[in-house]
Motif scaffolding. Structure first.
Motif, PDB file in Angstrom:
ATOM      1  N   GLU A  43       0.781  -0.978  -0.255  1.00 33.26           N
ATOM      2  CA  GLU A  43      -0.140  -0.266   0.235  1.00 33.26           C
ATOM      3  C   GLU A  43       1.015   1.458   0.093  1.00 33.26           C
ATOM      4  O   GLU A  43       0.840   2.633  -0.949  1.00 33.26           O
ATOM      5  CB  GLU A  43      -0.842  -0.403   1.573  1.00 33.26           C
ATOM      6  N   GLN A  44       1.981   1.120   0.213  1.00 30.15           N
ATOM      7  CA  GLN A  44       2.586   2.755   1.086  1.00 30.15           C
ATOM      8  C   GLN A  44       3.517   2.366  -0.646  1.00 30.15           C
ATOM      9  O   GLN A  44       4.058   3.516  -0.808  1.00 30.15           O
ATOM     10  CB  GLN A  44       3.291   2.267   1.970  1.00 30.15           C
ATOM     11  N   ILE A  45       4.439   1.146  -0.838  1.00 30.22           N
ATOM     12  CA  ILE A  45       4.589   1.499  -1.952  1.00 30.22           C
ATOM     13  C   ILE A  45       3.594   2.189  -3.485  1.00 30.22           C
ATOM     14  O   ILE A  45       4.084   3.170  -4.235  1.00 30.22           O
ATOM     15  CB  ILE A  45       5.419   0.164  -2.888  1.00 30.22           C
ATOM     16  N   SER A  46       1.905   1.937  -3.271  1.00 30.53           N
ATOM     17  CA  SER A  46       0.929   2.089  -4.433  1.00 30.53           C
ATOM     18  C   SER A  46       1.167   3.592  -4.403  1.00 30.53           C
ATOM     19  O   SER A  46       1.115   4.895  -5.211  1.00 30.53           O
ATOM     20  CB  SER A  46       0.397   1.293  -4.313  1.00 30.53           C
ATOM     21  N   GLU A  47       0.815   3.817  -3.071  1.00 29.88           N
ATOM     22  CA  GLU A  47       0.178   5.682  -2.045  1.00 29.88           C
ATOM     23  C   GLU A  47       2.453   6.123  -2.999  1.00 29.88           C
ATOM     24  O   GLU A  47       1.770   7.185  -3.506  1.00 29.88           O
ATOM     25  CB  GLU A  47       0.676   5.762  -1.189  1.00 29.88           C
ATOM     26  N   PHE A  48       3.780   6.070  -3.074  1.00 29.38           N
ATOM     27  CA  PHE A  48       4.546   6.666  -3.442  1.00 29.38           C
ATOM     28  C   PHE A  48       4.136   6.940  -4.913  1.00 29.38           C
ATOM     29  O   PHE A  48       4.928   7.730  -5.389  1.00 29.38           O
ATOM     30  CB  PHE A  48       5.607   5.635  -2.695  1.00 29.38           C
ATOM     31  N   ASP A  53       4.226   9.926  -9.638  1.00 31.87           N
ATOM     32  CA  ASP A  53       3.756   9.860 -10.952  1.00 31.87           C
ATOM     33  C   ASP A  53       3.147  11.695 -11.651  1.00 31.87           C
ATOM     34  O   ASP A  53       3.162  12.020 -11.969  1.00 31.87           O
ATOM     35  CB  ASP A  53       2.564   8.413 -11.299  1.00 31.87           C
ATOM     36  N   GLN A  54       2.033  11.655  -9.448  1.00 20.86           N
ATOM     37  CA  GLN A  54       1.409  13.249 -10.465  1.00 20.86           C
ATOM     38  C   GLN A  54       2.511  14.866 -10.065  1.00 20.86           C
ATOM     39  O   GLN A  54       2.752  14.938 -11.082  1.00 20.86           O
ATOM     40  CB  GLN A  54       0.717  13.169  -8.586  1.00 20.86           C
ATOM     41  N   GLN A  76       8.424   8.379   0.978  1.00 19.37           N
ATOM     42  CA  GLN A  76       9.342   7.957   0.274  1.00 19.37           C
ATOM     43  C   GLN A  76      10.379   7.592   1.097  1.00 19.37           C
ATOM     44  O   GLN A  76      10.495   6.772   1.487  1.00 19.37           O
ATOM     45  CB  GLN A  76      10.727   7.907  -0.966  1.00 19.37           C
ATOM     46  N   GLU A  77      10.409   8.671   2.528  1.00 21.77           N
ATOM     47  CA  GLU A  77      11.370   8.413   3.691  1.00 21.77           C
ATOM     48  C   GLU A  77      10.178   6.908   4.331  1.00 21.77           C
ATOM     49  O   GLU A  77      10.914   6.481   5.009  1.00 21.77           O
ATOM     50  CB  GLU A  77      11.127   9.528   4.130  1.00 21.77           C
TER      51      GLU A  77
END
Length: 124
Positions: A43-48, A53-54, A76-77
């Motif tokens: 989930e955190q990878i998707s959010e990052f 991308d935005q 990322q942190e």
């Protein structure tokens, strides 16, 4: 009619098998599996990725803000601080170091560095 294997290709397969049996590769595969199986990390990878991308889209359009960049960096942190992701990144770095040493050993008797010359030719 049998297909004869090139001796260099055969050595390449042996090298690949040897790399796959190193502790660094085994640790990398284990850490990768841990990251892939952890829903929170995914989930955190998707959010990052979404924030990155935005930001990249906004940057291409000339409308990227410092705040958006800070949001990407914070995500990322946060991702990198997750124990399973931190273990994955450490295992990846150790495997990369080992592969660089192998590349140096292969390149040593040759006049080129395969890793450094992969994309070009004949540079002064």
């Amino acid at each position: 009619m049998s297909v004869q294997t090139d001796p260099l290709e055969e050595l390449g397969h042996e090298l690949g098998d040897a790399i796959a049996s190193t502790p660094e590769y085994e640790a990398f595969e284990e850490a990768k599996a841990g990251v892939e199986a952890d829903d929170d990390v995914q989930e955190q990878i998707s959010e990052f990725r979404q924030l990155r991308d935005q930001y990249m889209q906004a940057r291409q359009m000339g409308s990227a803000s410092e705040e958006a960049l800070q949001n990407v960096q914070a995500a990322q942190e946060e991702l990198h601080s997750m124990p399973k992701m931190a273990a994955y990144l450490e295992a990846q770095e150790e495997l990369t170091d080992r592969l660089e040493a192998v590349n140096e050993a292969i390149s040593e008797p040759l006049a080129i560095d395969f890793g450094g010359e992969a994309g070009g030719c004949c540079h002064d």
